[in-house]
Write an enzyme that holds these catalytic residues in place. Sequence first.
Site, PDB file in Angstrom:
ATOM      1  N   ASN A  10       0.876  -1.176   0.000  1.00 39.73           N
ATOM      2  CA  ASN A  10       0.000   0.000   0.000  1.00 39.73           C
ATOM      3  C   ASN A  10       0.914   1.227   0.000  1.00 39.73           C
ATOM      4  O   ASN A  10       1.459   1.593   1.037  1.00 39.73           O
ATOM      5  CB  ASN A  10      -0.894  -0.024   1.254  1.00 39.73           C
ATOM      6  CG  ASN A  10      -1.728   1.242   1.394  1.00 39.73           C
ATOM      7  OD1 ASN A  10      -1.805   2.049   0.464  1.00 39.73           O
ATOM      8  ND2 ASN A  10      -2.361   1.414   2.545  1.00 39.73           N
ATOM      9  N   TRP A  11       1.071   1.797  -1.169  1.00 40.63           N
ATOM     10  CA  TRP A  11       2.025   2.910  -1.306  1.00 40.63           C
ATOM     11  C   TRP A  11       1.504   4.210  -0.700  1.00 40.63           C
ATOM     12  O   TRP A  11       2.240   5.174  -0.563  1.00 40.63           O
ATOM     13  CB  TRP A  11       2.356   3.131  -2.779  1.00 40.63           C
ATOM     14  CG  TRP A  11       3.335   2.147  -3.343  1.00 40.63           C
ATOM     15  CD1 TRP A  11       3.890   1.078  -2.698  1.00 40.63           C
ATOM     16  CD2 TRP A  11       3.887   2.146  -4.671  1.00 40.63           C
ATOM     17  NE1 TRP A  11       4.743   0.415  -3.548  1.00 40.63           N
ATOM     18  CE2 TRP A  11       4.760   1.048  -4.759  1.00 40.63           C
ATOM     19  CE3 TRP A  11       3.711   2.962  -5.793  1.00 40.63           C
ATOM     20  CZ2 TRP A  11       5.470   0.753  -5.922  1.00 40.63           C
ATOM     21  CZ3 TRP A  11       4.406   2.667  -6.955  1.00 40.63           C
ATOM     22  CH2 TRP A  11       5.287   1.574  -7.015  1.00 40.63           C
ATOM     23  N   HIS A  96      -9.697   1.247   4.508  1.00 38.45           N
ATOM     24  CA  HIS A  96      -8.443   1.464   5.244  1.00 38.45           C
ATOM     25  C   HIS A  96      -8.708   2.432   6.399  1.00 38.45           C
ATOM     26  O   HIS A  96      -9.492   3.379   6.255  1.00 38.45           O
ATOM     27  CB  HIS A  96      -7.367   2.021   4.302  1.00 38.45           C
ATOM     28  CG  HIS A  96      -6.014   2.002   4.938  1.00 38.45           C
ATOM     29  ND1 HIS A  96      -5.608   2.956   5.831  1.00 38.45           N
ATOM     30  CD2 HIS A  96      -4.984   1.130   4.825  1.00 38.45           C
ATOM     31  CE1 HIS A  96      -4.380   2.670   6.243  1.00 38.45           C
ATOM     32  NE2 HIS A  96      -3.979   1.566   5.651  1.00 38.45           N
ATOM     33  N   GLU A 168      -5.913  -5.149  10.262  1.00 32.13           N
ATOM     34  CA  GLU A 168      -4.936  -4.097  10.539  1.00 32.13           C
ATOM     35  C   GLU A 168      -5.303  -3.365  11.832  1.00 32.13           C
ATOM     36  O   GLU A 168      -6.134  -2.438  11.801  1.00 32.13           O
ATOM     37  CB  GLU A 168      -4.914  -3.086   9.392  1.00 32.13           C
ATOM     38  CG  GLU A 168      -4.501  -3.660   8.059  1.00 32.13           C
ATOM     39  CD  GLU A 168      -3.886  -2.596   7.162  1.00 32.13           C
ATOM     40  OE1 GLU A 168      -2.760  -2.804   6.714  1.00 32.13           O
ATOM     41  OE2 GLU A 168      -4.510  -1.551   6.938  1.00 32.13           O
TER      42      GLU A 168
HETATM   43  P1  PGA Z   1       2.434   0.124   7.667  1.00 29.80           P
HETATM   44  O1  PGA Z   1       1.028   0.390   6.936  1.00 29.80           O
HETATM   45  O2  PGA Z   1       2.990  -1.162   7.107  1.00 29.80           O
HETATM   46  O3  PGA Z   1       3.270   1.322   7.309  1.00 29.80           O
HETATM   47  O4  PGA Z   1       2.169   0.018   9.122  1.00 29.80           O
HETATM   48  C1  PGA Z   1       0.130  -0.644   6.707  1.00 29.80           C
HETATM   49  C2  PGA Z   1      -1.121  -0.108   6.063  1.00 29.80           C
HETATM   50  O5  PGA Z   1      -1.459   1.065   6.315  1.00 29.80           O
HETATM   51  O6  PGA Z   1      -1.809  -0.803   5.304  1.00 29.80           O
END
Ligand code: PGA
Length: 253
Positions: A10-11, A96, A168
Amino acid sequence: MNNKIVIAGNWKMNFDHIETKNFICELKSLINKIKCCKIVLCVPYTNIMTAIKYVKGSKISIGAQNIHHEEKGAFTGEISANMLSKLGVKYVIIGHSERRMYFNENNNLINKKIKIALKYNINPILCIGESLEERQLNITNEVINQQLKIALNDISNENIKKIIIAYEPIWAIGTGKTATIDQINEVNLNIRNCLKKLYNSNISKVITIQYGGSMNIKNAKELLSQKEINGGLIGGASLNIKDFFDIIKSSNV
Ligand code: PGA
């Protein structure tokens, strides 16, 4: 269990189209030398055409980071599922926590976005997860179940199989604080249980459940060796080609 392992980057709002071309060309030459899992790069809208052009003939698919829930119309600045699908976008991140937090997206809207993505043959990567406060209040599983129940409302048995779920925990995103294996296993098992209730036992077993939240080269191997973790949604570490490639390699443990 035979879940499909998917490593997705996820850029966020990083890289222009020239950096995108360079990154993809380098990644392609690296992954050509190994046997690897499915890779998805979720790039900014403006990089999608370039990304799709350069991933041709490789194991990499291109995803978007958001989608509008309506077909078309007077929504200045928005991008529709049809527009993405016509370009060859195969995945889209939906729900997200940054979109829930900064753009007030709720579970009902997320449900609409999932439906329109599926209608246009784009596979949603549905992000769910609890805040630190919710974890401390011991209501993580309730929060997750509620997110799943509303986000997946009216999604058929056939369509649910096209969805990747990314667990997440909000407190782990971009903080360098990763959830422990025990915490992730507990939540991912709860997700499967919830899917069993909403669908059936077979569906609950085959869905890909990723982990996201400060996954990096130090912890990827251990995380990805867990039966309950079927890949990763990677933010920060996906911007560094060496780190991202190392994480991809870790998925073949
Ligand atoms: P991170 O982000 O790996 O920088 O914690 C993950 C995401 O937001 O999907």
